[in-house]
Design a protein around this motif. Structure first.
Motif, PDB file in Angstrom:
ATOM      1  N   UNK A 100       0.835  -1.196   0.000  1.00  0.00           N
ATOM      2  CA  UNK A 100       0.000   0.000   0.000  1.00  0.00           C
ATOM      3  C   UNK A 100       0.870   1.246   0.000  1.00  0.00           C
ATOM      4  N   UNK A 101       0.607   2.159  -0.937  1.00  0.00           N
ATOM      5  CA  UNK A 101       1.409   3.363  -1.089  1.00  0.00           C
ATOM      6  C   UNK A 101       0.571   4.592  -0.760  1.00  0.00           C
ATOM      7  N   UNK A 102       0.978   5.351   0.251  1.00  0.00           N
ATOM      8  CA  UNK A 102       0.314   6.581   0.680  1.00  0.00           C
ATOM      9  C   UNK A 102      -1.156   6.298   1.001  1.00  0.00           C
ATOM     10  N   UNK A 103      -2.093   6.703   0.161  1.00  0.00           N
ATOM     11  CA  UNK A 103      -3.505   6.377   0.375  1.00  0.00           C
ATOM     12  C   UNK A 103      -3.688   4.870   0.547  1.00  0.00           C
ATOM     13  N   UNK A 104      -2.924   4.087  -0.227  1.00  0.00           N
ATOM     14  CA  UNK A 104      -3.017   2.638  -0.137  1.00  0.00           C
ATOM     15  C   UNK A 104      -2.739   2.128   1.265  1.00  0.00           C
ATOM     16  N   UNK A 105      -1.772   2.746   1.949  1.00  0.00           N
ATOM     17  CA  UNK A 105      -1.503   2.391   3.336  1.00  0.00           C
ATOM     18  C   UNK A 105      -2.704   2.738   4.214  1.00  0.00           C
ATOM     19  N   UNK A 106      -3.334   3.875   3.961  1.00  0.00           N
ATOM     20  CA  UNK A 106      -4.505   4.272   4.740  1.00  0.00           C
ATOM     21  C   UNK A 106      -5.655   3.277   4.560  1.00  0.00           C
ATOM     22  N   UNK A 107      -5.850   2.824   3.328  1.00  0.00           N
ATOM     23  CA  UNK A 107      -6.895   1.826   3.055  1.00  0.00           C
ATOM     24  C   UNK A 107      -6.635   0.554   3.851  1.00  0.00           C
ATOM     25  N   UNK A 108      -5.404   0.074   3.839  1.00  0.00           N
ATOM     26  CA  UNK A 108      -5.054  -1.139   4.575  1.00  0.00           C
ATOM     27  C   UNK A 108      -5.316  -0.969   6.062  1.00  0.00           C
TER      28      UNK A 108
END
Length: 259
Positions: A100-108
């Motif tokens: 997860x990258x940036x927003x992707x980390x937030x989603x996770x």
């Protein structure tokens, strides 16, 4: 066979800025990249992907972590949030690695009942600047330092590309293009990197390869190690899936013969 890496992107312009960069780094790391929009059935992606990359994009809607919108929240995409949260949960269940990258980390993080700061500057008065504009600032630039725990998958992935060594933590510099951040860490994740103001800059799970980073690794040369680690995890996931499919096929054949 090279592992197939599914890159999930939104329809807004900001989501497509780094797609070429993502493609190149995944190919250089030994994977086959493919782009998917966040629509349809998430299970279709999990069925064919050996690993998944959740990319940057708009803010995660606070509905998904039990909050009301702050006056400082920016654009949101409810449908994309819902799709990617379900996709991550399926990937976790099916043992498909995720970066997860940036927003992707937030989603996770939100998918595992974590929460977010909706706007760093208004909620953390002493915070450093995190929200540089990627359209105006060269993403290859180092914009602030972070403390990275050496007992982490991220450090193990990039340590051979660093010119520093340490026992418990190491200091590196990264780019930064976000105004939201992890607040409460999601269940099963642990924070493994921090900026000087205490903002969590990376999270990961003990089991499997489920890693989230706040920076944009596709633009930083040493982060090829992180992508190689993803590809290695994807290759192992691919082997396990093939073994499961072969076992299921043999069981079906045996069942048919018994009939």
């Amino acid at each position: 066979m090279k592992p197939f890496i599914a890159i999930i992107v939104g329809t807004e312009e900001s989501s497509w800025i780094s797609i070429k960069q993502q493609f190149n780094v995944i190919k250089n790391a030994g994977g086959i990249p493919g782009v998917f929009l966040p629509d349809g059935d998430p299970e279709d992606i999990v069925d064919i992907a050996d690993a998944i990359v959740l990319t940057d994009g708009p803010d995660v809607h606070p509905y998904f972590y039990g909050a009301d919108p702050s006056p400082y929240i920016r654009s949101v995409d409810y449908d994309r949030d819902k799709f990617e949260i379900e996709l991550f949960k399926l990937a976790l269940k099916r043992d498909v690695p995720v970066l997860g990258i940036s927003r992707g980390m937030h989603i996770m993080n939100v998918a595992m009942d974590g929460t977010l700061y909706q706007d760093i500057a208004s909620e953390i008065p002493k915070a450093i600047k995190h929200d540089w504009d990627i359209r105006q600032t060269n993403p290859h630039q180092r914009l602030h330092g972070i403390r990275l725990k050496t007992a982490s998958k991220v450090y193990e992935a990039i340590k051979d590309y660093l010119e520093v060594s340490s026992t418990n933590e190491t200091f590196i510099h990264v780019n930064s293009f976000h105004h939201q951040a992890v607040k409460k860490v999601g269940e099963g994740f642990k924070p493994i990197a921090f900026s000087i103001d205490g903002i969590t800059e990376a999270i990961e799970r003990e089991e499997g390869f489920y890693v989230g980073v706040q920076w944009r690794p596709e633009y930083l040369p040493e982060m090829i190690g992180l992508y190689k680690a993803l590809i290695n995890a994807a290759r192992e996931s691919q082997y396990r899936r093939i073994e499961r499919e072969n076992t299921e096929m043999q069981e079906e054949l045996l069942s048919g013969n018994e009939m």
